[in-house]
Design a protein around this motif. Structure first.
Motif, PDB file in Angstrom:
ATOM      1  N   MET A   1       0.887  -1.240   0.030  1.00 20.54           N
ATOM      2  CA  MET A   1      -0.071   0.010   0.006  1.00 20.54           C
ATOM      3  C   MET A   1       0.839   1.373  -0.030  1.00 20.54           C
ATOM      4  O   MET A   1       0.494   2.271  -0.544  1.00 20.54           O
ATOM      5  N   GLY A   2       1.925   1.138   0.791  1.00 25.88           N
ATOM      6  CA  GLY A   2       2.812   2.481   0.741  1.00 25.88           C
ATOM      7  C   GLY A   2       3.798   2.670  -0.405  1.00 25.88           C
ATOM      8  O   GLY A   2       3.789   3.868  -0.614  1.00 25.88           O
ATOM      9  N   ASP A   3       3.764   1.668  -1.134  1.00 26.75           N
ATOM     10  CA  ASP A   3       4.516   1.818  -2.310  1.00 26.75           C
ATOM     11  C   ASP A   3       3.748   2.529  -3.614  1.00 26.75           C
ATOM     12  O   ASP A   3       4.605   3.039  -4.626  1.00 26.75           O
ATOM     13  N   ARG A   4       2.550   2.745  -3.499  1.00 28.13           N
ATOM     14  CA  ARG A   4       1.734   3.319  -4.581  1.00 28.13           C
ATOM     15  C   ARG A   4       2.538   4.971  -4.810  1.00 28.13           C
ATOM     16  O   ARG A   4       2.225   5.332  -5.835  1.00 28.13           O
ATOM     17  N   VAL A   5       2.817   5.745  -3.590  1.00 29.99           N
ATOM     18  CA  VAL A   5       3.174   7.016  -3.577  1.00 29.99           C
ATOM     19  C   VAL A   5       4.524   6.959  -4.544  1.00 29.99           C
ATOM     20  O   VAL A   5       4.761   7.853  -5.147  1.00 29.99           O
ATOM     21  N   GLY A  19       1.006  21.993  -3.877  1.00 31.49           N
ATOM     22  CA  GLY A  19      -0.434  22.450  -4.009  1.00 31.49           C
ATOM     23  C   GLY A  19      -1.208  22.169  -3.197  1.00 31.49           C
ATOM     24  O   GLY A  19      -2.503  22.512  -2.945  1.00 31.49           O
ATOM     25  N   SER A  20      -0.594  21.681  -1.791  1.00 33.54           N
ATOM     26  CA  SER A  20      -1.643  20.985  -0.658  1.00 33.54           C
ATOM     27  C   SER A  20      -1.114  21.792   0.522  1.00 33.54           C
ATOM     28  O   SER A  20      -0.111  22.272   0.887  1.00 33.54           O
ATOM     29  N   GLU A  21      -2.084  21.805   1.271  1.00 35.08           N
ATOM     30  CA  GLU A  21      -1.949  22.544   2.653  1.00 35.08           C
ATOM     31  C   GLU A  21      -1.912  21.706   3.743  1.00 35.08           C
ATOM     32  O   GLU A  21      -1.335  22.116   4.745  1.00 35.08           O
ATOM     33  N   THR A  22      -2.279  20.457   3.666  1.00 31.69           N
ATOM     34  CA  THR A  22      -2.063  19.741   4.863  1.00 31.69           C
ATOM     35  C   THR A  22      -1.707  18.104   4.281  1.00 31.69           C
ATOM     36  O   THR A  22      -1.937  17.910   3.090  1.00 31.69           O
ATOM     37  N   LEU A  23      -1.123  17.501   5.056  1.00 26.05           N
ATOM     38  CA  LEU A  23      -0.647  15.982   4.933  1.00 26.05           C
ATOM     39  C   LEU A  23      -2.020  15.216   4.244  1.00 26.05           C
ATOM     40  O   LEU A  23      -2.129  14.703   3.374  1.00 26.05           O
ATOM     41  N   ALA A  24      -3.105  15.613   4.953  1.00 24.26           N
ATOM     42  CA  ALA A  24      -4.049  14.660   4.615  1.00 24.26           C
ATOM     43  C   ALA A  24      -4.649  15.048   3.102  1.00 24.26           C
ATOM     44  O   ALA A  24      -5.087  14.289   2.261  1.00 24.26           O
ATOM     45  N   GLU A  25      -4.615  16.191   2.951  1.00 19.85           N
ATOM     46  CA  GLU A  25      -4.958  16.862   1.440  1.00 19.85           C
ATOM     47  C   GLU A  25      -3.884  16.362   0.515  1.00 19.85           C
ATOM     48  O   GLU A  25      -4.445  15.968  -0.780  1.00 19.85           O
ATOM     49  N   ALA A  26      -2.702  16.333   0.867  1.00 19.61           N
ATOM     50  CA  ALA A  26      -1.619  15.758  -0.527  1.00 19.61           C
ATOM     51  C   ALA A  26      -1.982  14.314  -0.268  1.00 19.61           C
ATOM     52  O   ALA A  26      -1.889  13.754  -1.487  1.00 19.61           O
ATOM     53  N   SER A  27      -2.074  13.331   0.597  1.00 17.90           N
ATOM     54  CA  SER A  27      -2.637  12.028   0.634  1.00 17.90           C
ATOM     55  C   SER A  27      -3.977  11.706  -0.249  1.00 17.90           C
ATOM     56  O   SER A  27      -3.737  10.873  -1.107  1.00 17.90           O
ATOM     57  N   ALA A  28      -4.867  12.517  -0.108  1.00 22.75           N
ATOM     58  CA  ALA A  28      -5.951  12.367  -0.892  1.00 22.75           C
ATOM     59  C   ALA A  28      -5.759  12.576  -2.187  1.00 22.75           C
ATOM     60  O   ALA A  28      -6.116  12.041  -3.035  1.00 22.75           O
ATOM     61  N   ARG A  29      -4.996  13.706  -2.498  1.00 24.99           N
ATOM     62  CA  ARG A  29      -4.876  14.049  -4.174  1.00 24.99           C
ATOM     63  C   ARG A  29      -3.923  13.088  -4.737  1.00 24.99           C
ATOM     64  O   ARG A  29      -3.917  12.627  -5.809  1.00 24.99           O
ATOM     65  N   LEU A  30      -3.038  12.451  -3.887  1.00 26.46           N
ATOM     66  CA  LEU A  30      -2.044  11.272  -4.439  1.00 26.46           C
ATOM     67  C   LEU A  30      -2.814  10.005  -4.506  1.00 26.46           C
ATOM     68  O   LEU A  30      -2.632   9.511  -5.744  1.00 26.46           O
ATOM     69  N   GLY A  40      -0.470   8.437   4.680  1.00 27.57           N
ATOM     70  CA  GLY A  40       0.324   9.927   4.965  1.00 27.57           C
ATOM     71  C   GLY A  40       1.753   9.624   5.362  1.00 27.57           C
ATOM     72  O   GLY A  40       2.744  10.076   4.922  1.00 27.57           O
ATOM     73  N   TRP A  41       2.470   8.384   5.883  1.00 30.31           N
ATOM     74  CA  TRP A  41       3.397   8.106   6.170  1.00 30.31           C
ATOM     75  C   TRP A  41       4.320   7.810   5.082  1.00 30.31           C
ATOM     76  O   TRP A  41       5.470   8.027   5.031  1.00 30.31           O
ATOM     77  N   SER A  42       3.588   7.097   4.147  1.00 34.90           N
ATOM     78  CA  SER A  42       4.593   6.922   2.807  1.00 34.90           C
ATOM     79  C   SER A  42       4.753   8.229   1.919  1.00 34.90           C
ATOM     80  O   SER A  42       5.931   8.321   1.377  1.00 34.90           O
ATOM     81  N   ALA A  43       3.840   9.282   1.975  1.00 36.16           N
ATOM     82  CA  ALA A  43       4.005  10.505   1.373  1.00 36.16           C
ATOM     83  C   ALA A  43       5.000  11.277   2.120  1.00 36.16           C
ATOM     84  O   ALA A  43       5.949  11.681   1.554  1.00 36.16           O
ATOM     85  N   LEU A  44       5.108  11.355   3.411  1.00 34.68           N
ATOM     86  CA  LEU A  44       6.085  11.846   4.118  1.00 34.68           C
ATOM     87  C   LEU A  44       7.323  11.092   4.148  1.00 34.68           C
ATOM     88  O   LEU A  44       8.362  12.097   3.707  1.00 34.68           O
ATOM     89  N   GLN A  45       7.500  10.114   3.828  1.00 33.17           N
ATOM     90  CA  GLN A  45       8.882   9.313   3.536  1.00 33.17           C
ATOM     91  C   GLN A  45       9.499   9.487   2.204  1.00 33.17           C
ATOM     92  O   GLN A  45      10.567   9.977   1.999  1.00 33.17           O
ATOM     93  N   ARG A  46       8.379   9.889   1.149  1.00 36.18           N
ATOM     94  CA  ARG A  46       8.967  10.351  -0.034  1.00 36.18           C
ATOM     95  C   ARG A  46       9.382  11.779  -0.255  1.00 36.18           C
ATOM     96  O   ARG A  46      10.583  11.950  -0.698  1.00 36.18           O
ATOM     97  N   ALA A  47       8.688  12.532   0.685  1.00 35.87           N
ATOM     98  CA  ALA A  47       8.830  13.790   0.640  1.00 35.87           C
ATOM     99  C   ALA A  47      10.411  14.020   1.148  1.00 35.87           C
ATOM    100  O   ALA A  47      11.201  14.984   0.987  1.00 35.87           O
ATOM    101  N   GLN A  48      10.829  13.288   2.572  1.00 36.35           N
ATOM    102  CA  GLN A  48      11.902  13.334   2.906  1.00 36.35           C
ATOM    103  C   GLN A  48      12.867  12.889   2.189  1.00 36.35           C
ATOM    104  O   GLN A  48      14.130  13.643   2.053  1.00 36.35           O
ATOM    105  N   GLU A  49      12.712  12.056   1.369  1.00 39.64           N
ATOM    106  CA  GLU A  49      13.960  11.439   0.285  1.00 39.64           C
ATOM    107  C   GLU A  49      14.275  12.631  -0.710  1.00 39.64           C
ATOM    108  O   GLU A  49      15.321  12.751  -1.121  1.00 39.64           O
TER     109      GLU A  49
END
Length: 70
Positions: A1-5, A19-30, A40-49
């Motif tokens: 599931m986390g690999d989809r990001v 273009g997102s204001e919150t992590l929840a919004e970014a996750s929903a758009r992704l 959210g944790w997978s989106a954060l991981q990709r953002a960090q990398e």
């Protein structure tokens, strides 16, 4: 599931994140881009990398703090 990001091309991920204001919004758009759940944790991981590799990403607000994992 986390690999989809990682299926989202980098330029689309960056545009979605910035273009997102919150992590929840970014996750929903992704989620819309990949057609499945993006935690959210997978989106954060990709953002960090991406930040480590020099890509500029804005800081997003978390509506609820992440729970500690034991």
């Amino acid at each position: 599931m986390g690999d989809r990001v990682w299926q989202v091309p980098q330029d689309q991920f960056v545009a979605t994140w910035n273009g997102s204001e919150t992590l929840a919004e970014a996750s929903a758009r992704l989620k819309e881009l990949v057609g499945g759940n993006v935690p959210g944790w997978s989106a954060l991981q990709r953002a960090q990398e991406l930040r480590r590799s020099g890509v500029e990403l804005k800081k997003l607000v978390r509506a609820v703090p992440l729970s500690a994992v034991s």
